[in-house]
Motif scaffolding. Sequence first.
Motif, PDB file in Angstrom:
ATOM      1  N   GLN A 234      32.443  19.514  14.306  1.00  8.01           N
ATOM      2  CA  GLN A 234      31.004  19.780  14.308  1.00  8.01           C
ATOM      3  C   GLN A 234      30.631  20.800  15.382  1.00  8.01           C
ATOM      4  OE1 GLN A 234      28.328  16.408  13.827  1.00  8.01           O
ATOM      5  NE2 GLN A 234      30.038  15.114  13.205  1.00  8.01           N
ATOM      6  N   ARG A 235      31.265  20.719  16.543  1.00 10.98           N
ATOM      7  CA  ARG A 235      30.983  21.669  17.631  1.00 10.98           C
ATOM      8  C   ARG A 235      31.592  23.038  17.333  1.00 10.98           C
ATOM      9  NH1 ARG A 235      32.828  17.430  20.853  1.00 10.98           N
ATOM     10  NH2 ARG A 235      34.717  18.644  21.295  1.00 10.98           N
ATOM     11  N   ALA A 236      32.792  23.031  16.742  1.00 15.22           N
ATOM     12  CA  ALA A 236      33.534  24.280  16.574  1.00 15.22           C
ATOM     13  C   ALA A 236      33.032  25.122  15.406  1.00 15.22           C
ATOM     14  CB  ALA A 236      35.023  23.980  16.380  1.00 15.22           C
ATOM     15  N   ALA A 237      32.339  24.510  14.446  1.00 12.47           N
ATOM     16  CA  ALA A 237      31.870  25.258  13.275  1.00 12.47           C
ATOM     17  C   ALA A 237      30.790  26.263  13.673  1.00 12.47           C
ATOM     18  CB  ALA A 237      31.331  24.293  12.228  1.00 12.47           C
ATOM     19  N   ASP A 238      30.717  27.357  12.932  1.00 12.22           N
ATOM     20  CA  ASP A 238      29.692  28.370  13.205  1.00 12.22           C
ATOM     21  C   ASP A 238      28.299  27.884  12.828  1.00 12.22           C
ATOM     22  OD1 ASP A 238      31.599  30.397  14.042  1.00 12.22           O
ATOM     23  OD2 ASP A 238      32.177  30.526  11.934  1.00 12.22           O
ATOM     24  N   HIS A 239      28.211  27.074  11.775  1.00  3.28           N
ATOM     25  CA  HIS A 239      26.919  26.554  11.313  1.00  3.28           C
ATOM     26  C   HIS A 239      27.090  25.095  10.901  1.00  3.28           C
ATOM     27  CE1 HIS A 239      25.391  30.695  11.109  1.00  3.28           C
ATOM     28  NE2 HIS A 239      26.514  31.013  10.476  1.00  3.28           N
ATOM     29  N   ARG A 240      26.022  24.314  11.068  1.00  4.92           N
ATOM     30  CA  ARG A 240      25.982  22.935  10.599  1.00  4.92           C
ATOM     31  C   ARG A 240      24.923  22.846   9.510  1.00  4.92           C
ATOM     32  NH1 ARG A 240      27.979  23.521  15.040  1.00  4.92           N
ATOM     33  NH2 ARG A 240      26.081  24.454  15.880  1.00  4.92           N
ATOM     34  N   VAL A 241      25.308  22.299   8.349  1.00  5.04           N
ATOM     35  CA  VAL A 241      24.402  22.247   7.207  1.00  5.04           C
ATOM     36  C   VAL A 241      24.389  20.848   6.616  1.00  5.04           C
ATOM     37  CG1 VAL A 241      24.742  24.688   6.673  1.00  5.04           C
ATOM     38  CG2 VAL A 241      26.181  22.989   5.563  1.00  5.04           C
ATOM     39  N   THR A 242      23.328  20.542   5.899  1.00  4.14           N
ATOM     40  CA  THR A 242      23.199  19.217   5.286  1.00  4.14           C
ATOM     41  C   THR A 242      22.489  19.339   3.947  1.00  4.14           C
ATOM     42  OG1 THR A 242      22.514  16.939   5.728  1.00  4.14           O
ATOM     43  CG2 THR A 242      20.952  18.660   6.332  1.00  4.14           C
ATOM     44  N   ILE A 243      22.691  18.353   3.088  1.00  3.55           N
ATOM     45  CA  ILE A 243      21.995  18.290   1.802  1.00  3.55           C
ATOM     46  C   ILE A 243      20.812  17.338   1.969  1.00  3.55           C
ATOM     47  CG2 ILE A 243      22.174  17.675  -0.637  1.00  3.55           C
ATOM     48  CD1 ILE A 243      25.197  18.177  -0.403  1.00  3.55           C
ATOM     49  N   PRO A 244      19.577  17.805   1.809  1.00  2.00           N
ATOM     50  CA  PRO A 244      18.429  16.903   1.949  1.00  2.00           C
ATOM     51  C   PRO A 244      18.509  15.763   0.939  1.00  2.00           C
ATOM     52  CG  PRO A 244      17.728  19.205   1.931  1.00  2.00           C
ATOM     53  CD  PRO A 244      19.169  19.194   1.535  1.00  2.00           C
ATOM     54  N   MET A 245      18.233  14.557   1.402  1.00  3.30           N
ATOM     55  CA  MET A 245      18.326  13.361   0.567  1.00  3.30           C
ATOM     56  C   MET A 245      16.940  12.754   0.339  1.00  3.30           C
ATOM     57  SD  MET A 245      21.603  12.636  -0.109  1.00  3.30           S
ATOM     58  CE  MET A 245      22.193  14.320  -0.176  1.00  3.30           C
ATOM     59  N   ALA A 246      16.810  12.030  -0.749  1.00  6.24           N
ATOM     60  CA  ALA A 246      15.578  11.306  -1.064  1.00  6.24           C
ATOM     61  C   ALA A 246      15.876   9.809  -1.140  1.00  6.24           C
ATOM     62  CB  ALA A 246      15.002  11.799  -2.394  1.00  6.24           C
ATOM     63  N   ALA A 247      14.832   9.017  -1.224  1.00  8.69           N
ATOM     64  CA  ALA A 247      14.927   7.566  -1.486  1.00  8.69           C
ATOM     65  C   ALA A 247      15.732   6.812  -0.438  1.00  8.69           C
ATOM     66  CB  ALA A 247      15.520   7.328  -2.874  1.00  8.69           C
ATOM     67  N   GLY A 248      15.736   7.310   0.803  1.00 14.87           N
ATOM     68  CA  GLY A 248      16.403   6.587   1.871  1.00 14.87           C
ATOM     69  C   GLY A 248      17.915   6.657   1.860  1.00 14.87           C
ATOM     70  N   ILE A 249      18.508   7.516   1.033  1.00 13.62           N
ATOM     71  CA  ILE A 249      19.962   7.684   0.994  1.00 13.62           C
ATOM     72  C   ILE A 249      20.339   8.759   2.016  1.00 13.62           C
ATOM     73  CG2 ILE A 249      21.940   8.266  -0.440  1.00 13.62           C
ATOM     74  CD1 ILE A 249      20.473   5.732  -1.290  1.00 13.62           C
ATOM     75  N   ASP A 250      21.348   8.480   2.840  1.00 10.42           N
ATOM     76  CA  ASP A 250      21.666   9.449   3.884  1.00 10.42           C
ATOM     77  C   ASP A 250      22.694  10.492   3.460  1.00 10.42           C
ATOM     78  OD1 ASP A 250      23.892   7.842   3.831  1.00 10.42           O
ATOM     79  OD2 ASP A 250      24.042   7.572   6.001  1.00 10.42           O
ATOM     80  N   SER A 251      23.521  10.161   2.451  1.00  6.25           N
ATOM     81  CA  SER A 251      24.562  11.120   2.084  1.00  6.25           C
ATOM     82  C   SER A 251      25.130  10.796   0.706  1.00  6.25           C
ATOM     83  CB  SER A 251      25.696  11.113   3.117  1.00  6.25           C
ATOM     84  OG  SER A 251      26.331   9.848   3.135  1.00  6.25           O
ATOM     85  N   LEU A 252      25.919  11.733   0.193  1.00  5.60           N
ATOM     86  CA  LEU A 252      26.623  11.563  -1.078  1.00  5.60           C
ATOM     87  C   LEU A 252      28.104  11.318  -0.817  1.00  5.60           C
ATOM     88  CD1 LEU A 252      25.115  14.621  -3.011  1.00  5.60           C
ATOM     89  CD2 LEU A 252      24.464  12.225  -3.300  1.00  5.60           C
ATOM     90  N   ASN A 253      28.804  10.843  -1.836  1.00 10.08           N
ATOM     91  CA  ASN A 253      30.257  10.813  -1.791  1.00 10.08           C
ATOM     92  C   ASN A 253      30.768  12.213  -1.459  1.00 10.08           C
ATOM     93  OD1 ASN A 253      32.661  11.665  -3.757  1.00 10.08           O
ATOM     94  ND2 ASN A 253      33.063   9.604  -3.016  1.00 10.08           N
ATOM     95  N   VAL A 254      31.883  12.307  -0.733  1.00 10.02           N
ATOM     96  CA  VAL A 254      32.359  13.593  -0.246  1.00 10.02           C
ATOM     97  C   VAL A 254      32.654  14.569  -1.384  1.00 10.02           C
ATOM     98  CG1 VAL A 254      34.761  12.793  -0.102  1.00 10.02           C
ATOM     99  CG2 VAL A 254      33.996  14.720   1.319  1.00 10.02           C
TER     100      VAL A 254
END
Length: 267
Positions: A234-254
Amino acid sequence: MAEMIRVDDPRDPRLRDYVDLRDVSLRKLLESERGLYIAEGEKVVRRAVTAGHRPRSFLLAPRWAETLQDVLVDSDAPCFVLDEKAIEQVTGFHVHRGALAAMERPEPRSPGSVLEQARRVVVAEDLVDHTNIGALMRNVAALGFDAVLLSPRCADPLYRRSVKVAMGAVFSLPYARIEDWYAAPELLRSHGFTSYAMTLTDDAVPLDDVHPEPGEKIALIVGSEGPGLTEHWQRAADHRVTIPMAAGIDSLNVAASTAVACWHLRP
């Protein structure tokens, strides 16, 4: 033409490459020692052979011997023919599509050689589930990325379950394992790649707002099934990105999140 050999005894020692296919620990050891992998299902067997991988042998139920006749004609490997119940005794499970082949494992590629020929890669850290590796490889190939790089702990893309879930995409998609994982960020930079880490950190930018420069070489970094990416990545990457989630779900299967990101960053 493959030699057709009818076998009546599931304990026949000639079938040793196919024994206990559901025992993951045993299979990882045996397949590494013998330099092989197992292709399961008619389509996967075909794709392995089409990709230039060499069969050591085939294990087929009678009806599949006819279906794969064109493949068998071009091979000099033995083809063991058993009824489906006997195949189940050998493998330890019911092979729904009664076609298996023990294939010679290809020589591994170096990370540098893979990166030299790629412009968009997915880098996977510690994905230990074979199903996820297979799904990820299929998604990456389908959505136009060029290659996959794996951390030392990642599951084997050529394990039977990985190959089956990938539907043979692993045969055409270049991949390599990076042994010096700590130095991997610098390896990417030295080959001109900008890295985008998939993460839930507070400073992660929504994927919708990410617009790479034309011609930019992209490395999409994805983390393990539970904790996600390590702090180092996470520190070494040039950019940190995320997929916005709805309905209280924090993430998807990888594998699902990789597909979404590959679609957004596709060439």
